[in-house]
Design an enzyme around this catalytic site. Structure first.
Site, PDB file in Angstrom:
ATOM      1  N   CYS A   1       1.025  -1.251  -0.309  1.00 16.39           N
ATOM      2  CA  CYS A   1       0.053   0.033  -0.340  1.00 16.39           C
ATOM      3  C   CYS A   1       0.760   1.310   0.154  1.00 16.39           C
ATOM      4  O   CYS A   1       0.497   2.203  -0.125  1.00 16.39           O
ATOM      5  CB  CYS A   1      -1.044   0.046   1.133  1.00 16.39           C
ATOM      6  SG  CYS A   1      -2.257  -1.248   0.803  1.00 16.39           S
TER       7      CYS A   1
ATOM      8  N   GLU B   1      -5.975   2.112  -7.127  1.00 16.40           N
ATOM      9  CA  GLU B   1      -4.277   1.705  -6.704  1.00 16.40           C
ATOM     10  C   GLU B   1      -4.180   0.364  -7.550  1.00 16.40           C
ATOM     11  O   GLU B   1      -5.358  -0.592  -7.820  1.00 16.40           O
ATOM     12  CB  GLU B   1      -5.096   0.950  -4.937  1.00 16.40           C
ATOM     13  CG  GLU B   1      -3.722   0.231  -5.022  1.00 16.40           C
ATOM     14  CD  GLU B   1      -3.894  -0.653  -3.144  1.00 16.40           C
ATOM     15  OE1 GLU B   1      -2.682   0.265  -2.551  1.00 16.40           O
ATOM     16  OE2 GLU B   1      -4.839  -0.327  -3.114  1.00 16.40           O
TER      17      GLU B   1
END
Length: 479
Positions: free
Chosen positions: A285, A381
């Site tokens: 992340c 993402e």
């Protein structure tokens, strides 16, 4: 000849068990695409059993002294070191990660993090007592919250398990932990290690799918739900937990901006950013995968980064020359491939952009340039070995682009100008700002984001505090 699959089991109340209904999930090695084990497909009966065990064990664990909990955690850390090779093998089978990098980059910080929280166990304190009303003394108690339902992700199965159980146990909570359905092996081994040290019911592991996790969060027993995962999963957890006002701890997605100004040492910046973007196949992340470069050095930066990508190697876990292994699963390979296939006409693939081999889920180190702020690959993402590059003119535009996404977990600034670095770090809307580096973490400092990256902190005293509650006690001096 058919190879018999290894059977993984739940760990509940100090013993290993199959799922009550007998269901199983095949677990696939992402380096081969072939199954190597089965794990339980846990349902309500399994969740009930694990929660009952954790609830029964809670009073005694809560009332243990901080020194006793510290001693247990230090033993766990020592056991992780002693059984490191087993953990490395299980994690590599889980994820396809390079063995040597797992040995050097994951085991030492995991052990250090457990030892940090062992120390934190003895810092369970409130503010000093005092008389804030005549004749009455106030005391603040800091207490564990109770049973914690925890869901770990597949990108760092071992380390994220540590980030969850270590502060929870240190604070006096009991735990029911669920690994991802694609990566249960190392967590089951962790249960074996911890189970030999703590009383039955203090630490429990149940395996399963999304419905298993949902049943854990919706169960009436846990006082807290903690998840590391996608934004979608976090929203579902928060919604489910809200029904009975559970405390929630969320570490969700990221889209870290890497802001590179024209005064950097370009070769060094490229080298460091490539490692921080491609490490663990970009399945992080905080990965350095959204690079913003000042226009005067943009072209040179892209050329150098494309060469760095071409020089970066992915491959088998036992190859010491590889930086990263495969993507974790077939769905993730399809997701990463889809982002590249859907690129707009103005984008240019400078390196990679394709699968590597036809066995397993390997993907080439990729660089994409020519992108605009509203492009899908900038806003969402990717979670793969894909680094995007955009150009900016000045600080104001760099900040506009950097903050112009829904995620707010991590970021970095690359410049020799101290004042600029301080201005940027003040204005970047992210939970972490690195300066002239990207991705290092230490146990003493908090990790966690804002906006759709979630709330709550991992690591540090702040992460420890998240697993406690505050109670005010007032006593009369006349009694």
């Amino acid at each position: 000849m058919t190879t018999e699959l290894r059977r993984l089991r739940n760990y509940i109340n100090g013993e290993f068990r199959d799922a009550a209904e007998g269901g199983t999930i095949e677990v696939v090695n992402p380096a081969t695409g072939e199954p190597y084990a089965t794990s339980p497909l846990s349902r309500e009966a399994d969740v009930d059993a694990a929660m009952a065990a954790a609830a029964a064990a809670f009073p005694a664990w809560r009332d243990s002294t901080p020194a006793e909990r510290q001693k247990a955690l230090l033993k766990i850390a020592d056991a992780f070191e002693e059984r490191a090779e087993e953990l490395i093998a299980a994690e590599s089978e889980n994820t396809g990660k390079p063995l040597e990098l797992t040995r050097t980059e994951e085991i030492p910080p995991m052990v250090d993090q457990i030892r940090f929280f062992a120390g934190a166990a003895r810092m369970l304190e409130g503010r000093s007592a005092g008389e804030y009303m005549e004749g009455l003394t106030s005391i603040v108690r800091r207490e564990p919250v109770g049973v914690c339902a925890q869901v770990a992700p597949w990108n760092y199965p071992m380390m994220m398990a540590v980030w969850k159980f270590a502060p929870a146990l240190a604070a006096g909570n009991t735990v029911v932990l669920k690994p991802s359905d694609t990566t249960p092996a190392s967590t089951v081994l962790i249960a074996e290690i911890i189970g030999a040290i703590v009383p039955p019911g203090v630490f429990n592991v149940i395996c399963g799918d999304r419905d298993t996790g949902r049943a854990m969060v919706e169960h009436p027993t846990p006082a807290m739900a903690s998840i590391t995962g996608s934004v979608r999963a976090g929203i579902q957890v928060a919604g489910s937990a809200a029904k009975d006002v559970k405390r929630v701890h969320l570490e969700l997605g990221g889209k870290a901006p890497v802001v590179v100004f024209e005064d950097v040492d370009l070769a060094k910046a490229v080298e460091d950013i490539a490692v921080a973007g491609y490490f663990n196949a970009g399945q992080d992340c905080t990965a350095a995968t959204r690079v913003l470069v000042q226009e005067s050095i943009h072209d040179d930066f892209v050329t150098a980064l494309a060469k760095a990508a071409a020089d970066t190697k992915t491959g088998a876990a036992d190859d010491e020359d590889v930086l990263y292994g495969p993507l974790n699963n077939a769905n993730q390979l399809a997701q990463v491939s889809g982002f590249i296939e859907r690129l707009p006409a103005h984008a240019k693939v400078e390196a990679g952009g394709h699968r590597v081999g036809d066995k397993g889920y390997f993907y080439a180190p990729t660089v994409v340039s020519g992108l605009r702020q509203d492009d899908e690959i900038i806003q969402n993402e990717v979670f793969g070995p894909v680094i995007t590059v955009q150009s900016f003119t000045d600080e104001a535009q760099a900040l506009e682009y950097a903050n112009g996404v829904e995620f707010a977990l991590a970021s970095s600034v690359w410049t020799k100008d101290h004042g600029r670095a301080m201005r940027m770090s003040k204005s970047l809307d992210f939970g972490c700002v690195w300066i002239n580096t990207h991705i290092p973490l230490v146990a003493e400092m908090p990790h966690g984001g804002f906006k759709k990256s979630g709330y709550g902190k991992d690591l540090s005293a702040y992460g420890f505090d998240d697993y406690t509650r505050i109670k005010h006690v007032m006593t009369s001096l006349d009694g």
